[in-house]
Design an enzyme around this catalytic site. Structure first.
Site, mmCIF file in Angstrom:
data_model
loop_
_atom_site.group_PDB
_atom_site.id
_atom_site.type_symbol
_atom_site.label_atom_id
_atom_site.label_comp_id
_atom_site.label_asym_id
_atom_site.label_seq_id
_atom_site.Cartn_x
_atom_site.Cartn_y
_atom_site.Cartn_z
ATOM 1 N N TYR A 1 35.155 19.254 -20.070
ATOM 2 C CA TYR A 1 36.467 19.726 -20.521
ATOM 3 C C TYR A 1 36.803 19.218 -21.921
ATOM 4 O O TYR A 1 37.639 19.792 -22.608
ATOM 5 C CB TYR A 1 37.569 19.299 -19.540
ATOM 6 C CG TYR A 1 37.490 19.977 -18.182
ATOM 7 C CD1 TYR A 1 36.398 20.746 -17.814
ATOM 8 C CD2 TYR A 1 38.514 19.836 -17.256
ATOM 9 C CE1 TYR A 1 36.325 21.350 -16.577
ATOM 10 C CE2 TYR A 1 38.449 20.447 -16.010
ATOM 11 C CZ TYR A 1 37.342 21.196 -15.680
ATOM 12 O OH TYR A 1 37.275 21.797 -14.455
ATOM 13 N N LYS B 1 25.748 14.857 -9.092
ATOM 14 C CA LYS B 1 24.800 15.981 -9.027
ATOM 15 C C LYS B 1 23.540 15.556 -9.768
ATOM 16 O O LYS B 1 23.056 16.231 -10.693
ATOM 17 C CB LYS B 1 25.464 17.223 -9.671
ATOM 18 C CG LYS B 1 24.687 18.519 -9.549
ATOM 19 C CD LYS B 1 24.710 19.132 -8.182
ATOM 20 C CE LYS B 1 23.868 20.393 -8.142
ATOM 21 N NZ LYS B 1 23.643 20.882 -6.771
ATOM 22 N N ASP C 1 27.927 19.358 -4.072
ATOM 23 C CA ASP C 1 27.935 20.560 -3.227
ATOM 24 C C ASP C 1 28.026 20.186 -1.754
ATOM 25 O O ASP C 1 28.779 20.801 -0.986
ATOM 26 C CB ASP C 1 26.717 21.454 -3.527
ATOM 27 C CG ASP C 1 25.440 20.687 -3.843
ATOM 28 O OD1 ASP C 1 25.501 19.447 -3.945
ATOM 29 O OD2 ASP C 1 24.380 21.311 -3.974
ATOM 30 N N ASP D 1 38.272 18.182 -10.484
ATOM 31 C CA ASP D 1 39.206 19.307 -10.581
ATOM 32 C C ASP D 1 39.002 20.239 -9.383
ATOM 33 O O ASP D 1 39.954 20.639 -8.687
ATOM 34 C CB ASP D 1 38.940 20.049 -11.907
ATOM 35 C CG ASP D 1 39.972 21.112 -12.211
ATOM 36 O OD1 ASP D 1 40.986 21.186 -11.496
ATOM 37 O OD2 ASP D 1 39.773 21.876 -13.171
ATOM 38 N N ASP E 1 41.262 20.486 -5.525
ATOM 39 C CA ASP E 1 41.924 21.704 -5.059
ATOM 40 C C ASP E 1 41.453 22.055 -3.651
ATOM 41 O O ASP E 1 42.223 22.565 -2.831
ATOM 42 C CB ASP E 1 41.651 22.885 -6.004
ATOM 43 C CG ASP E 1 42.820 23.143 -6.958
ATOM 44 O OD1 ASP E 1 43.442 22.164 -7.392
ATOM 45 O OD2 ASP E 1 43.116 24.321 -7.255
#
Ligand code: NAD
Length: 368
Positions: A147, A197, A229, A253, A257
């Site tokens: 980001y 990851k 994942d 992020d 959610d």
């Protein structure tokens, strides 16, 4: 001596002002019962600020934010179609949120994913999966990674449009947020899930190397490594295995959610964004343009952000606890906002009425 705190209030866009109005009532109730003063300074921020001031994070807002003890931020942004009326660089995330985070280096984002047993029916997960409720603290790195990395757009030699975005972390950035996560794990169940990851991303390989160094200082904390994942699946199938989770910016992020999803609504997701000198507090969710102006948004996330501010910026842990208890008492009494009512028997109340009930209970709790 009376404690006095200055707070910048950034109501934001769409449902932002509606849920902010309820959250600000907490300060009134607390000051009636405690020897404390809160000076609230409202400032333009987000898409509405772009239209009124030509900038999503206007200079006058920066000046106020620099001076205050803490910042309370409502959600910002517009619907996809409305966003197109704003130049890309001034759209809410790029023009307001990311510069706010960068300005105060708010590297540690605390996102509690919490559902008490009495609220378990709000979750879309089955009771046998929820069992005694959900209680996870997700810690997201907030000022690095994809980001914030360098970005480039252009047309390549083959005449094709291309884009390049950079995921960059140095070891100090990684270490500082991991330390926060270990400290929180020590205060809780002494178990930390490290989400990464490393099977694909070199950034995760460095992240994990640093974690091995940092954990030496926290020998009492058990570390569980999980690929991001797999973590997404595990959050749905067995959320009870998690206590504190730590991860880089974009993973956090997205997974946070999903946290809102397993609770039953993003409206149950407050957060704290902590930097070395300044903190700001905001709901984890966006500005929900689809329900704006209807007095149906859930203000829990915004009121909860005030509760986090009271505890983390002003050391008012008892008052913070009272705010949480007041909100939960409203749910326990059988009320809910529209976002949580699907298929249930709860009596649906408006944003304002939820606020009325919370403040009445908070008033009682602080009087005792
Ligand atoms: P969103 O989080 O605004 O909404 C997703 C869904 O959750 C919608 O159905 C919405 O109605 C619901 N929802 C969210 N908060 C709620 C609440 N308090 N009560 C009841 N329902 C609630 O996500 P989006 O629609 O993808 O984004 C809308 C805008 O928000 C976009 O412009 C986006 O860029 C921006 N955004 C801002 C922030 C922020 O300010 N930190 C974070 C995420 C998205």
């Amino acid at each position: 001596m009376t404690n006095a705190y200055k707070i910048a209030v950034l109501p934001g866009d769409a449902i932002g002002p509606e849920i902010m109005a309820q959250a600000l009532r907490v300060f009134d109730v607390v000051r009636q019962h405690r020897d404390v003063e809160f000076e609230l300074i409202e400032c333009p921020f987000g898409a509405s600020a772009y239209f009124s001031h030509g900038q999503a994070f206007p200079e006058e807002t920066k000046v106020v934010c620099d001076q205050v003890d803490a910042i309370l931020k409502g959600p910002v942004g517009l619907s996809h179609a409305e966003s197109l009326k704003i130049p890309v660089e001034e759209q809410a995330e790029r023009g307001a949120i990311l510069p706010l985070r960068a300005r105060y280096n708010t590297f540690a984002n605390f996102r509690p994913i919490f559902l008490s047993k009495d609220m378990a029916h709000f979750s879309p997960l089955k009771p046998e999966i929820i069992r005694d409720g959900i209680d996870i603290l997700l810690i997201r790195e907030l000022v690095g990674g994809l980001y914030f990395g360098a970005k480039e757009r252009g047309t390549n030699d083959a005449g094709l449009r291309y884009v390049k975005e950079t995921l960059e972390y140095d070891e100090a950035q990684i270490r500082q947020v991991q330390r926060v996560a270990f400290e929180q794990a020590q205060l809780r169940k002494k178990r930390l899930h490290n989400i990464h990851k490393s099977n694909v991303l070199l950034s995760s390989v460095l992240w994990n190397e640093v974690l091995e160094e940092v954990r030496v200082d926290y020998p009492d904390v058990e570390v569980v490594h999980l690929l991001v994942d797999a973590a997404a699946t595990a959050l749905c199938l067995n959320p009870g295995q998690f206590d504190v989770m730590v991860m880089e910016n974009m993973f956090g992020d997205i997974l946070s959610d999903q946290g809102g999803g397993i609770l039953g609504s993003l409206g149950l997701m407050p957060s704290a964004c902590i930097g070395p000198d300044k903190a700001y507090y905001e709901p984890s969710h966006g500005s929900a343009p689809d329900i704006a102006g209807q007095n149906i948004a859930n203000p829990y996330s915004m009121i909860g952000s005030v509760a986090m501010m009271l505890e983390m910026s002003f050391a008012m842990a008892d008052e913070s606890r009272a705010v949480w208890d007041a909100m939960r008492s409203v749910f326990e009494a059988g009320y809910s906002t529209a976002d949580l009512s699907a298929g249930g028997s709860a009596k649906v109340v408006s944003t304002d009425e939820f606020g009325d009930r919370v403040m009445a209970r908070l008033d009682e709790l602080l009087a005792n």
